[in-house]
Design a protein around this motif. Structure first.
Motif, PDB file in Angstrom:
ATOM      1  N   THR A   1      -2.722 -42.955   4.560  1.00 57.77           N
ATOM      2  CA  THR A   1      -2.761 -44.171   5.040  1.00 57.77           C
ATOM      3  C   THR A   1      -3.209 -44.914   4.123  1.00 57.77           C
TER       4      THR A   1
ATOM      5  N   ALA B   1      -6.659 -43.729   2.330  1.00 53.13           N
ATOM      6  CA  ALA B   1      -7.236 -43.110   3.249  1.00 53.13           C
ATOM      7  C   ALA B   1      -6.667 -41.470   3.402  1.00 53.13           C
TER       8      ALA B   1
ATOM      9  N   GLN C   1      -5.559 -37.793   4.221  1.00 52.51           N
ATOM     10  CA  GLN C   1      -5.893 -36.986   5.286  1.00 52.51           C
ATOM     11  C   GLN C   1      -5.908 -35.495   5.093  1.00 52.51           C
TER      12      GLN C   1
ATOM     13  N   GLN D   1      -3.558 -39.679  13.057  1.00 57.43           N
ATOM     14  CA  GLN D   1      -4.602 -40.147  12.219  1.00 57.43           C
ATOM     15  C   GLN D   1      -4.170 -41.344  11.557  1.00 57.43           C
TER      16      GLN D   1
ATOM     17  N   ASP E   1      -6.423 -44.950  11.424  1.00 57.27           N
ATOM     18  CA  ASP E   1      -6.979 -45.496  10.097  1.00 57.27           C
ATOM     19  C   ASP E   1      -6.431 -46.941   9.803  1.00 57.27           C
TER      20      ASP E   1
END
Ligand code: KG4
Ligand code: ZN
Length: 367
Positions: A13, A36, A38, A56, A60
């Motif tokens: 992200t 970000a 994962q 996710q 985020d």
């Protein structure tokens, strides 16, 4: 002008703010770039699980965009336009970014620009180095793609070759998995290969015939294939584990000895180095051949695999020998990020591209 970029095509992200400068040698400046990852979530499963990835991204995305704006030292209303990856990628993941970007642009009253993920990787080179000498041949090599582009005019990308099967990054990830090394495999193999003998195992290189290179419409293509090397590594490893005589090109021969054994740490390093040598040679052979054919004035290499230390080193050596400048993005711009999406968005914005509010994610978007 400030462009906010949003990228959610796979398992990262990302949001970034990129500013336009008045300097034609460096027209774009990265004000912030937040990613970000994962990886920790997907590592457990040995690869990206699409359903987990989209969930996710949902968790985020707000925080990542907030931080990107904060780190750029601006507020959201200062953003002049929003760029988002429309595709290709995992549809559930793409949808999170596209929906978020549409809502944000609508709420702020700002234009929205749809970006192709590979255009982002290509523009990461222009973002980092300024305008490349044209014509340029650019190799985009990642977990999902291995493609060559002929660029004669900034922002116009002509495809001149791609992989017929696995992407190079995918081969790295699969080979790491079969060696029991974890995910993602690229950085792990890269590190292990440094301590290995790259001629310990002579894995075969995929060769293309004249017919492979010249398409029916008589256009030249520079195709890749990486599923063969992956299978050769698998056969070799299977043969070693059961103690059978092995021919890397043809697989296991003779009567296998029934007890399985594990590979030693040095054997694993040697396999990693030998595999990597073939992959890097294949990538560079095709790229330099394409550059010769296109009479390119520069070569660019972008995408996650361009982070590979041997690819970078060998590309620089070959570039020097051929008197052809080779450009690679810095590590944080090689793997998926949103600064490259914002940069591609700025280029598209000035070309007049505007996305409508019914913009949809496209998992197999063509460039
Ligand atoms: O561009 P990227 O972040 O995502 C896609 O668009 O696919 O590329 C991820 C890929 C993964 O396959 C990963 O194993 C590979 O890039 N990669 C590397 C290295 N770092 C990442 N491959 C080889 N050597 C590396 N150092
Ligand atoms: Zn990518």
């Amino acid at each position: 002008m400030l462009m906010l970029g949003i990228e959610t095509s796979c398992d990262e992200t990302a949001a970034a703010v990129v500013e336009e400068t008045a300097d034609p040698r460096r027209p774009w400046r990265v004000c912030s770039s937040v990613v970000a990852s994962q990886v920790a979530i997907h590592r457990e499963w040995g690869g990206v699980v699409p359903e987990l990835a989209s969930r996710q991204h949902l968790r985020d995305i707000c925080g990542v965009v907030e931080r990107a704006v904060q780190e750029a030292g601006v507020s959201l209303p200062a953003v002049d336009a929003v760029a988002v990856t429309q595709g290709p990628g995992l549809v559930g993941s793409l949808l999170v970014g596209v929906s978020f970007a549409k809502s944000l642009a609508l709420a702020l009253g700002r234009p929205l620009v749809a970006v192709h993920h590979l255009a982002g990787h290509i523009e990461s080179l222009f973002l980092e180095h300024g305008p490349l000498p044209l014509p340029a041949v650019v190799l985009v090599v990642s977990g999902g793609h291995t493609s060559l582009f002929d660029i004669r005019q900034a922002g116009v990308y002509r495809s001149i070759g791609r992989t017929r099967d696995d992407a190079a990054g995918e081969a790295y990830d699969k080979v790491a998995k079969l060696l029991g090394l974890g995910y993602p495999g690229g950085p792990i193999i890269d590190a292990l290969a440094k301590e290995g003998n790259d001629h310990a195992v002579l894995f075969p290189m995929s060769r293309m015939t004249h017919r492979d290179r010249v398409a029916p419409e008589r256009t030249v293509r520079f195709e890749f294939s990486f599923s063969g090397i992956k299978t050769s590594v698998l056969r070799y490893v299977q043969g070693q584990r059961i103690g059978a005589p092995i021919d890397a090109a043809r697989g296991v021969r003779g009567e296998p000895v029934p007890q399985a054994r594990t590979l030693s740490a040095q054997e694993t390093r040697d396999i990693a180095a030998s595999f990597q040598r073939v992959v890097v040679e294949t990538l560079l052979d095709r790229t330099f051949a394409a550059a010769g054919w296109a009479r390119a004035k520069s070569i660019g290499i972008a995408g996650g695999v361009s982070a590979n230390s041997r690819l970078r080193r060998d590309a620089a050596i070959r570039g020097e020998a051929a008197a052809l400048p080779v450009f690679v993005p810095s590590l944080h711009l090689s793997t998926d990020n949103a600064a490259m999406i914002a940069a591609a968005g700025l280029r598209r914005f000035h070309e007049g591209a505007r996305a409508d509010w019914d913009l949809n994610a496209d998992a197999s978007l063509a460039l």
